[in-house]
Design a protein around this motif. Structure first.
Motif, mmCIF file in Angstrom:
data_model
loop_
_atom_site.group_PDB
_atom_site.id
_atom_site.type_symbol
_atom_site.label_atom_id
_atom_site.label_comp_id
_atom_site.label_asym_id
_atom_site.label_seq_id
_atom_site.Cartn_x
_atom_site.Cartn_y
_atom_site.Cartn_z
ATOM 1 N N ARG A 96 48.984 -5.714 -12.614
ATOM 2 C CA ARG A 96 49.440 -7.061 -12.954
ATOM 3 C C ARG A 96 48.208 -7.854 -13.337
ATOM 4 N NH1 ARG A 96 53.284 -10.025 -8.697
ATOM 5 N NH2 ARG A 96 52.272 -11.866 -9.535
ATOM 6 N N ALA A 97 48.188 -8.335 -14.574
ATOM 7 C CA ALA A 97 46.984 -8.983 -15.084
ATOM 8 C C ALA A 97 46.608 -10.204 -14.242
ATOM 9 C CB ALA A 97 47.199 -9.391 -16.532
ATOM 10 N N ASP A 98 47.610 -10.922 -13.748
ATOM 11 C CA ASP A 98 47.290 -12.133 -12.981
ATOM 12 C C ASP A 98 46.758 -11.801 -11.596
ATOM 13 O OD1 ASP A 98 49.817 -11.111 -12.382
ATOM 14 O OD2 ASP A 98 50.514 -13.030 -11.615
ATOM 15 N N GLN A 99 46.762 -10.513 -11.235
ATOM 16 C CA GLN A 99 46.238 -10.154 -9.917
ATOM 17 C C GLN A 99 44.917 -9.401 -10.001
ATOM 18 O OE1 GLN A 99 49.365 -8.202 -7.756
ATOM 19 N NE2 GLN A 99 50.183 -10.161 -7.079
ATOM 20 N N ILE A 100 44.400 -9.224 -11.207
ATOM 21 C CA ILE A 100 43.046 -8.671 -11.317
ATOM 22 C C ILE A 100 42.134 -9.883 -11.462
ATOM 23 C CG2 ILE A 100 41.473 -7.161 -12.560
ATOM 24 C CD1 ILE A 100 43.839 -5.745 -13.748
ATOM 25 N N THR A 101 41.404 -10.166 -10.422
ATOM 26 C CA THR A 101 40.563 -11.358 -10.462
ATOM 27 C C THR A 101 39.190 -11.002 -11.006
ATOM 28 O OG1 THR A 101 41.721 -12.150 -8.531
ATOM 29 C CG2 THR A 101 39.668 -13.259 -9.089
ATOM 30 N N VAL A 102 38.781 -11.768 -11.969
ATOM 31 C CA VAL A 102 37.428 -11.601 -12.486
ATOM 32 C C VAL A 102 36.549 -12.587 -11.742
ATOM 33 C CG1 VAL A 102 35.967 -11.831 -14.496
ATOM 34 C CG2 VAL A 102 38.322 -11.066 -14.752
ATOM 35 N N ILE A 103 35.539 -12.089 -11.124
ATOM 36 C CA ILE A 103 34.618 -12.974 -10.423
ATOM 37 C C ILE A 103 33.296 -12.907 -11.176
ATOM 38 C CG2 ILE A 103 33.508 -13.487 -8.236
ATOM 39 C CD1 ILE A 103 35.815 -11.826 -6.956
ATOM 40 N N CYS A 104 32.954 -14.003 -11.784
ATOM 41 C CA CYS A 104 31.804 -13.988 -12.668
ATOM 42 C C CYS A 104 30.712 -14.852 -12.072
ATOM 43 C CB CYS A 104 32.269 -14.536 -14.012
ATOM 44 S SG CYS A 104 30.939 -14.924 -15.107
ATOM 45 N N LEU A 105 29.628 -14.251 -11.711
ATOM 46 C CA LEU A 105 28.484 -15.022 -11.226
ATOM 47 C C LEU A 105 27.645 -15.364 -12.447
ATOM 48 C CD1 LEU A 105 27.366 -13.035 -8.083
ATOM 49 C CD2 LEU A 105 28.828 -15.029 -8.233
ATOM 50 N N HIS A 106 27.442 -16.616 -12.632
ATOM 51 C CA HIS A 106 26.810 -17.043 -13.868
ATOM 52 C C HIS A 106 25.711 -18.028 -13.514
ATOM 53 C CE1 HIS A 106 27.435 -19.331 -17.914
ATOM 54 N NE2 HIS A 106 26.247 -18.806 -17.787
#
Ligand code: GAP
Length: 509
Positions: A96-106
């Protein structure tokens, strides 16, 4: 608490089994065993008693699972009850695309490298901090340093992968399963309703759906219930029953399955009183879980942000529980306005307005919907009840259920299988059985029999022993404190009733 330990206890003791296990199971379906069926039934019965029998403004309903498909057009489920689905072209994983969380450290210093995949962490389902193993250490270190969501030159961004579809980064995100980059398809809408055909011919005209929620059966019967004349606004209609959703990724034991039970209320009121009733149900439903033992810091009431609300809802709150796999929804309480009744009025062509005799006014009632899952409640009460402790130098696993939910209310034992003790114990067991679900056990050492009942969550054990033969008393033993005291055998039924109703266990000495 370790989820694996709970799942294994549930299997070993007959609470919950994988469905059709002898054929290799079927993903997203579960069976309740002899103890589990009692536990879930007790939860549903308590919900029914508290919300219907003990109130004057509620009635019950039991609708069919398959309804006229127009119901689901009116409700919006045919058009919009879908989740965004992403496939991995390589390993064929489905998410489920809404449940793959992208965590981006920027950070500024990282900016030139931001397009390299090592700056993304993925949480496939569950809590945001449930990151990919290999990166977990670095991620936690980084988070500790900068803190999630902190603004400034260094930022942490949490967002579902579907929000990145039009960004060049999208093709850099690895598949959460096989970790290959550039293999994820773009998300597409996947309708969660199970389809079937009614009648002998399987064509478009015979297409029907298994209900994905019990709520619509209540709206479809609103006029029938009003016309039977027993109810006056404000009042509610309640229903408990099976719902079916073809979840893309069922997971976390019985938390998200494809066949589950809901306990739903639609509470109809005058529009001017809807805000009051929303607050009332939001607080009352939260308190229900507290009263039955989820009073710990693991239970939360979370109001939805305005951008989370459905377009017709002015307020929604979730009752959430901190499961071992993350904080997740147990029940939602939604202020739905007159959306549902007006949709069914439009699609059916029937007048669903209500005439208020006191106000001398005709209107479309507003609806407050407390919608709970019986399986999720069962899982939360299991998680909360699960304890490992030590008694007399021996470790034990104990399920500390609220007495109302305990599958077995008491176990009766003869201390030994002789001297007339089994006969006395059997008589007591039969007396108790008329009123409570009790269990008889004469096998093995008494300590082992206690442990078996602790694991089943039985609040009290009653033992017929040597002293019973002389003075007619039996030993009561409390599951949580392991305290023991004597009660006249003739008063055991009454004593058990009082204990189950909350009378404190006698103090030691
Ligand atoms: N009528 C509103 C409605 O159905 P929902 O949030 O989709 O709202 C209500 O579902 C409750 O039903 C959830 O809070 C949850 O307890 C339960 N539920 C929903 N989907 C579920 C699933 N796949 N497995 C188990 N329980 C589920």
């Amino acid at each position: 608490m370790d989820m694996d330990k709970l799942v294994s206890l549930c299997k070993r003791r007959g609470f919950i089994f994988p469905s059709s296990e002898i054929y290799g199971g079927i993903n997203g379906f579960w069976d309740y065993g002899p103890l589990g069926v009692e536990l879930k039934r007790n939860i549903k019965d308590a919900w029914w008693r508290d919300n219907i029998h003990l109130r004057d403004d509620m009635v019950g309903l039991d609708c069919s699972i398959i309804m006229n498909p127009k119901v689901w057009e009116a409700s919006g489920h045919v058009g919009g009850f879908s989740d965004p689905m992403v496939d991995c072209k390589d390993c064929k994983g489905r998410f489920r695309a809404d449940q793959i969380t992208v965590i981006c450290l920027h950070s500024e210093e990282h900016a030139p490298a931001i397009r390299s995949a090592q700056h993304y962490w993925f949480s496939a389902m569950g809590s945001e901090l449930d990151v990919e193993e290999s990166n977990a250490k670095d991620f936690k270190k980084a988070l500790a340093k900068i803190g999630p969501g902190s603004e400034g030159p260094t930022r942490t961004i949490f967002s579902p992968i579907n929000q990145w579809v039009n960004q060049p980064e999208y093709k850099l995100f690895p598949c959460p399963t096989c970790k290959k980059q550039g293999t994820l398809t773009e998300p597409r809408a996947f309708n969660l309703m199970f389809q079937t055909n009614v009648g002998a011919v399987a064509d478009e005209a015979s297409k029907a759906y298994l209900r994905p929620e019990t709520a619509q059966g209540i709206f479809a019967n609103f006029k029938n219930v009003v016309d039977t004349g027993r109810v006056k606004i404000p009042f509610g209609i309640a229903q408990v029953g099976k719902s079916f959703r073809n979840e893309i990724t069922p997971r976390n034991f019985i938390f998200r399955s494809r066949e589950f039970e809901q306990m739903e209320i639609e509470f109809f009121c005058h529009p001017s009183e809807a805000a009051h009733w929303y607050k009332y149900w939001r607080d009352t439903r939260f308190q229900w879980y507290v009263t039955h033992g989820l009073g710990s810091e693991k239970l939360r009431l979370r109001d939805h942000d305005p951008d989370e609300l459905a377009f017709y809802s002015t307020a929604t709150a979730d009752i959430e529980y901190a499961f071992p796999f993350g904080v997740s929804e147990l029940e939602g309480i939604a202020h739905r306005g007159d959306y549902d009744l007006s949709q069914h009025q439009k699609f059916s062509g029937k007048d669903l307005s209500y005439f208020d005799e006191e106000r001398k006014e005709r209107f479309l009632p507003h609806v407050i919907e407390p919608s709970a899952g019986a399986d999720r409640a069962t899982l939360a009460f299991l998680c909360e009840a699960y304890n490992e402790d030590e008694v007399g130098g021996e470790s034990r696993t104990v399920l500390k259920f609220h007495p109302r939910f305990a599958p077995i209310k008491a176990a009766v034992f003869p201390l030994v299988k002789k001297d007339g003790m089994p006969e006395l114990a059997d008589k007591l067991y039969r007396d108790l059985k008329r009123q409570f679900n009790v269990f008889y056990d004469e096998k093995g050492a008494i300590g082992r029999r206690y442990r078996r009942q602790d694991e089943a969550g039985t609040p009290f054990c009653i033992t017929v022993d040597g002293q019973t033969l002389t003075d007619g008393t039996v030993t009561f033993r409390d599951r949580d404190s392991c305290r023991q005291w004597r009660v006249a055998s003739s008063g055991a039924v009454q004593a058990l009733r009082e204990l189950l109703e909350g009378q404190p266990v006698p103090s030691a000495g």
